[in-house]
Design a protein around this motif. Structure first.
Motif, PDB file in Angstrom:
ATOM      1  N   GLU A  24     -60.269 -11.878  18.302  1.00 10.06           N
ATOM      2  CA  GLU A  24     -59.111 -12.348  19.054  1.00 10.06           C
ATOM      3  C   GLU A  24     -59.185 -10.965  20.297  1.00 10.06           C
ATOM      4  N   ALA A  25     -58.314 -11.857  21.066  1.00 14.96           N
ATOM      5  CA  ALA A  25     -58.748 -10.965  22.400  1.00 14.96           C
ATOM      6  C   ALA A  25     -57.567  -9.667  21.780  1.00 14.96           C
ATOM      7  N   ASP A  26     -56.362 -10.362  21.368  1.00 16.99           N
ATOM      8  CA  ASP A  26     -55.822  -8.741  20.994  1.00 16.99           C
ATOM      9  C   ASP A  26     -55.711  -7.981  19.698  1.00 16.99           C
ATOM     10  N   MET A  50     -66.795  -8.202  27.358  1.00 17.62           N
ATOM     11  CA  MET A  50     -66.267  -6.972  26.518  1.00 17.62           C
ATOM     12  C   MET A  50     -64.666  -6.222  27.322  1.00 17.62           C
ATOM     13  N   GLU A  51     -64.709  -6.998  28.130  1.00 13.71           N
ATOM     14  CA  GLU A  51     -63.408  -7.132  29.296  1.00 13.71           C
ATOM     15  C   GLU A  51     -62.233  -7.701  28.913  1.00 13.71           C
ATOM     16  N   SER A  52     -62.755  -9.086  28.165  1.00 14.21           N
ATOM     17  CA  SER A  52     -61.484  -9.386  27.817  1.00 14.21           C
ATOM     18  C   SER A  52     -60.197  -9.407  26.603  1.00 14.21           C
ATOM     19  N   PHE A  53     -60.707  -7.699  25.927  1.00 10.93           N
ATOM     20  CA  PHE A  53     -60.304  -7.635  25.542  1.00 10.93           C
ATOM     21  C   PHE A  53     -59.191  -6.643  25.289  1.00 10.93           C
TER      22      PHE A  53
END
Length: 144
Positions: A24-26, A50-53
């Protein structure tokens, strides 16, 4: 509910790019690595993923025989003790190291929701499996 992932980079370094897109991104992600790694853990492609987290933290660990489980278990305890309500959190350890079964059981016995899983199980959990060919062929009839 906050999901915390504790990833044993020493044992799953070759599967990081397979694991991360399925989380999950969050989620709050802790990625453990040896201070003096012998094998590179991340590629440029992994860095892009990793930039999406919102929260990912690299945690340097002391390298040695069977020391990662001890360090990760200690960190899980520290994170849980900092929470106002640990019941609102899920802790997942991702590793191929079977010692984490004992870590997860120990923490579960102390009322923390802890899951131990492998990278392959994480990948399989979030991957859509195609229908078997038999069921597709029985649904599609050829008109004569």
């Amino acid at each position: 509910m906050i999901h915390y992932y504790f990833i044993d980079g020493e044992n799953v370094n070759h599967q990081i790019s397979k694991i991360l897109p399925n989380l999950e991104a969050d989620a709050k992600i802790f990625l453990y690595y040896a201070k003096n790694p012998t094998i590179p853990m991340l590629t440029f492609a992994d860095a892009h993923i990793m930039e999406s987290f919102k929260h990912i933290e690299f945690v340097p660990c002391v390298y040695g025989k069977r020391v990662f489980p001890l360090q990760i278990a200690t960190h899980i305890g520290m994170v849980a003790s900092d929470l106002s309500n640990p019941d609102d959190a899920i802790f997942t350890i991702i590793s191929d190291n079977l010692a984490f079964h004992a870590v997860a059981q120990f923490l579960e016995d102390r009322n923390l929701e802890v899951e131990y899983t492998t990278p392959d199980k994480i990948y399989a959990r979030f991957t859509v499996k195609p229908e078997p060919m038999e069921s597709i062929s029985t649904q599609t009839k050829i008109k004569e």
